[in-house]
Design a protein around this motif. Sequence first.
Motif, PDB file in Angstrom:
ATOM      1  N   PHE A 162     -50.624 -58.048  29.885  1.00  0.00           N
ATOM      2  CA  PHE A 162     -50.243 -56.638  29.928  1.00  0.00           C
ATOM      3  C   PHE A 162     -51.437 -55.763  30.286  1.00  0.00           C
ATOM      4  O   PHE A 162     -51.338 -54.855  31.136  1.00  0.00           O
ATOM      5  CB  PHE A 162     -49.667 -56.214  28.577  1.00  0.00           C
ATOM      6  CG  PHE A 162     -49.345 -54.750  28.483  1.00  0.00           C
ATOM      7  CD1 PHE A 162     -48.207 -54.237  29.071  1.00  0.00           C
ATOM      8  CD2 PHE A 162     -50.207 -53.884  27.826  1.00  0.00           C
ATOM      9  CE1 PHE A 162     -47.916 -52.884  29.000  1.00  0.00           C
ATOM     10  CE2 PHE A 162     -49.930 -52.530  27.747  1.00  0.00           C
ATOM     11  CZ  PHE A 162     -48.778 -52.031  28.330  1.00  0.00           C
ATOM     12  N   LEU A 163     -52.584 -56.018  29.670  1.00  0.00           N
ATOM     13  CA  LEU A 163     -53.759 -55.192  29.939  1.00  0.00           C
ATOM     14  C   LEU A 163     -54.276 -55.404  31.357  1.00  0.00           C
ATOM     15  O   LEU A 163     -54.688 -54.452  32.029  1.00  0.00           O
ATOM     16  CB  LEU A 163     -54.847 -55.502  28.915  1.00  0.00           C
ATOM     17  CG  LEU A 163     -54.511 -55.124  27.462  1.00  0.00           C
ATOM     18  CD1 LEU A 163     -55.621 -55.551  26.524  1.00  0.00           C
ATOM     19  CD2 LEU A 163     -54.243 -53.635  27.328  1.00  0.00           C
ATOM     20  N   LEU A 164     -54.258 -56.655  31.822  1.00  0.00           N
ATOM     21  CA  LEU A 164     -54.674 -56.915  33.200  1.00  0.00           C
ATOM     22  C   LEU A 164     -53.746 -56.214  34.192  1.00  0.00           C
ATOM     23  O   LEU A 164     -54.198 -55.598  35.165  1.00  0.00           O
ATOM     24  CB  LEU A 164     -54.696 -58.419  33.467  1.00  0.00           C
ATOM     25  CG  LEU A 164     -55.880 -59.197  32.891  1.00  0.00           C
ATOM     26  CD1 LEU A 164     -55.663 -60.697  33.071  1.00  0.00           C
ATOM     27  CD2 LEU A 164     -57.180 -58.783  33.565  1.00  0.00           C
ATOM     28  N   SER A 165     -52.444 -56.303  33.941  1.00  0.00           N
ATOM     29  CA  SER A 165     -51.480 -55.642  34.826  1.00  0.00           C
ATOM     30  C   SER A 165     -51.629 -54.133  34.781  1.00  0.00           C
ATOM     31  O   SER A 165     -51.471 -53.447  35.802  1.00  0.00           O
ATOM     32  CB  SER A 165     -50.051 -56.045  34.441  1.00  0.00           C
ATOM     33  OG  SER A 165     -49.872 -57.437  34.522  1.00  0.00           O
ATOM     34  N   THR A 166     -51.939 -53.605  33.597  1.00  0.00           N
ATOM     35  CA  THR A 166     -52.128 -52.163  33.463  1.00  0.00           C
ATOM     36  C   THR A 166     -53.313 -51.684  34.292  1.00  0.00           C
ATOM     37  O   THR A 166     -53.228 -50.687  35.022  1.00  0.00           O
ATOM     38  CB  THR A 166     -52.343 -51.796  31.990  1.00  0.00           C
ATOM     39  OG1 THR A 166     -51.186 -52.172  31.230  1.00  0.00           O
ATOM     40  CG2 THR A 166     -52.578 -50.312  31.827  1.00  0.00           C
ATOM     41  N   CYS A 167     -54.415 -52.407  34.198  1.00  0.00           N
ATOM     42  CA  CYS A 167     -55.601 -52.022  34.967  1.00  0.00           C
ATOM     43  C   CYS A 167     -55.363 -52.170  36.467  1.00  0.00           C
ATOM     44  O   CYS A 167     -55.757 -51.308  37.256  1.00  0.00           O
ATOM     45  CB  CYS A 167     -56.796 -52.864  34.527  1.00  0.00           C
ATOM     46  SG  CYS A 167     -57.316 -52.577  32.820  1.00  0.00           S
ATOM     47  N   GLN A 168     -54.723 -53.251  36.868  1.00  0.00           N
ATOM     48  CA  GLN A 168     -54.444 -53.443  38.292  1.00  0.00           C
ATOM     49  C   GLN A 168     -53.474 -52.390  38.809  1.00  0.00           C
ATOM     50  O   GLN A 168     -53.638 -51.876  39.919  1.00  0.00           O
ATOM     51  CB  GLN A 168     -53.883 -54.841  38.518  1.00  0.00           C
ATOM     52  CG  GLN A 168     -54.884 -55.953  38.265  1.00  0.00           C
ATOM     53  CD  GLN A 168     -54.270 -57.335  38.349  1.00  0.00           C
ATOM     54  OE1 GLN A 168     -53.060 -57.476  38.581  1.00  0.00           O
ATOM     55  NE2 GLN A 168     -55.075 -58.357  38.156  1.00  0.00           N
TER      56      GLN A 168
END
Length: 687
Positions: A176-182
């Motif tokens: 979730f955090l990786l997708s949020t940043c991307q």
Amino acid sequence: MTSSLRFVGAFIVLLLLSASLLVNAGLPEWQSYSAVFEREWQQLTRVGGDFIAAWDKLFSGMSAGERVSVLMNTGLPLLLILPLRWLAKWFADRLARALGELHNRLVSGSIKHKGLRAVTRFITSITPLVPWIILLWVAMLVPSPDRDINGPGGALPLLFSVYVVYVLVNLSLEWFLLSTCQGAGQYLNAENTALLEKRSHRVTSWLLFPWVVIALSEYLLKSAVISQLIGALVWVFSWLVISFLLRFYRESLVTNLKRLTPERFDPMLEPMASGKLSVLILPLLIPLNLVLFLQAFVDQLLGEFPWYQRLSARWFRMKKQALESEPGDDPNERTDENYLRWFQSYGEENFPIISTGLGPAISKYFEAWHSDIDDDNVLLIAGEPGIGKKSAVRRFCKEAEEKHEGLKIRKMDIPARTLDPAVLHSLIGAELGVDLSGGPAALASASDNIEPTLLVINNAENLFLADVGCLDAWRALLSLTNARAPNVFWLIVINNQSWAYLCNVFGRDYQMRNVIRVKRWTQAEIRSLILSRNQQSGYRLKYDDVLVDPRAPANNTLKNAEQRYFSLLWDASRGVPVTALTLWRASVVTRRGEVTVKIPRMPSGVRIEKSGSHQLFVFAAIVTHGSLAAAELVRVTNIPENVVRFALKAALEDEVIEKGDDGRYRITTLWYHTVVNILNRMNMLHE
């Protein structure tokens, strides 16, 4: 900021009230507090007493029949969670590796189905989660143990489920955090990615012990008020811990949320990106960001399907309908002719070649004949004007000439309205070096003297008129192709609308067996056609502000604008390269080595629909035959000459048709699909 603080305060009050209601669930009266807690305390004391008594029996001695019961009440079976944890990790690693290898084999197998390709990408993204989801499902299948019989040791399946949920939450938080940043356009290097994973692991580790406590209290106290109070406290603690983690990525969360909501809501969302108390509402943004990720996944899943690309392009055009009005001529906007020459036509040798598979399809039939695998020596290619039929045939002939020594290649363009069979026999006889005045019999008798020849016949639509007695030349061609001439391979190129008419006259199955209907180009092929030529021109690309999504991440602005433009261009051109090149020329403006791309505009067909039936019949005749002279139009439409000439004059003024140097009328490139769509809706065409 004040409104944000009020919202945070209201949220905290609501959370406390919910916890209070949860604690008081099922209580008949406020006065019964003391009785309830006294009963719960007795239950808790009984559980603790059973636990101490079991350990006392374990050390002091016990009968053989009590061993299992005593061991379960001591809670020693809970230590089995350690080997179960090791086995679960071993199983997850092996299964994830096997799924990865399976995916690689599927991808290397050249999956052609567009939906399957998108699904395989989705499976790849959730591969680390699949083993743990399976383990959680297995743990939930285990029957719920009875605390009175099994004691604390019976909570082993429950604790294993908690551990599996812990791993799933850890992996899900990282994703979730990786997708949020991307999604917010933030680039994470190796150091930032490692820090993200460390924070996620630390937060879930903080949550593990409280989750174990709430699971044991629910199991041992059987949904007592005390266990519900513990659960409420644990959930509040979990909320605070998640809020602590999300505060490091609050700007990315709010940026993604802005992409999901209209611009007028930005003043309400911006306070969430700062402030100390607003961090408490950050977990509420998780489901909203998941909606954005779901939308992106659906776009990725369906993005390769032509119907979805067409739907997206038309939806965007509808939203920008106000910008689709005819623009006035701006004297400051000029287009360099040196730049436009790169987009004048399709198929020239000095331009990049885009392979669409038509050449290999032709080669398959030809090689089968040349290798004596198949005796069928006739291949017809039918396609829309400008689809690239003749260009593909030229490239195929060049390759065949280089590959096969001794092969003679003859190309001929049928002159306009060659309706006499004798003229056709003379033309083909001159190419083959045979006297065909005797027709098919002469060809069959001279076949042994003909060297292996590839005979290309272009513009075969010129062999007929849609009138009585004007089909003899086409019938003569069919007779020649059916004659015994094993050394001649016939390659016939014809307009798709003309072929559809001839199929209705002669029957689709009684003319030629091998027919290639040229498919329209895909969006990726149209994009390659345009961008490859633009790259050779040396001009830098810039997209108009109308095509740029201000809500998209900064690093994806150019990519999104490019995708949106080529979706519009592909839909407007219907996948025909010549139309796409024409639309590109009409939608660009050059200035100092930079080309600005605007929304491609197709002409509206309202005027044609209101033009009257006579003009529509004229258009239908031109589309069916490819090109016609005025006298031929009068003959095939049976409309008075003055009416036909008036319709032609009006169409020329509207630039719907053009008159060539040969005096023949054709539908212009930009108007062709608009005219065809209108005629198809009125059932005036054969395809």
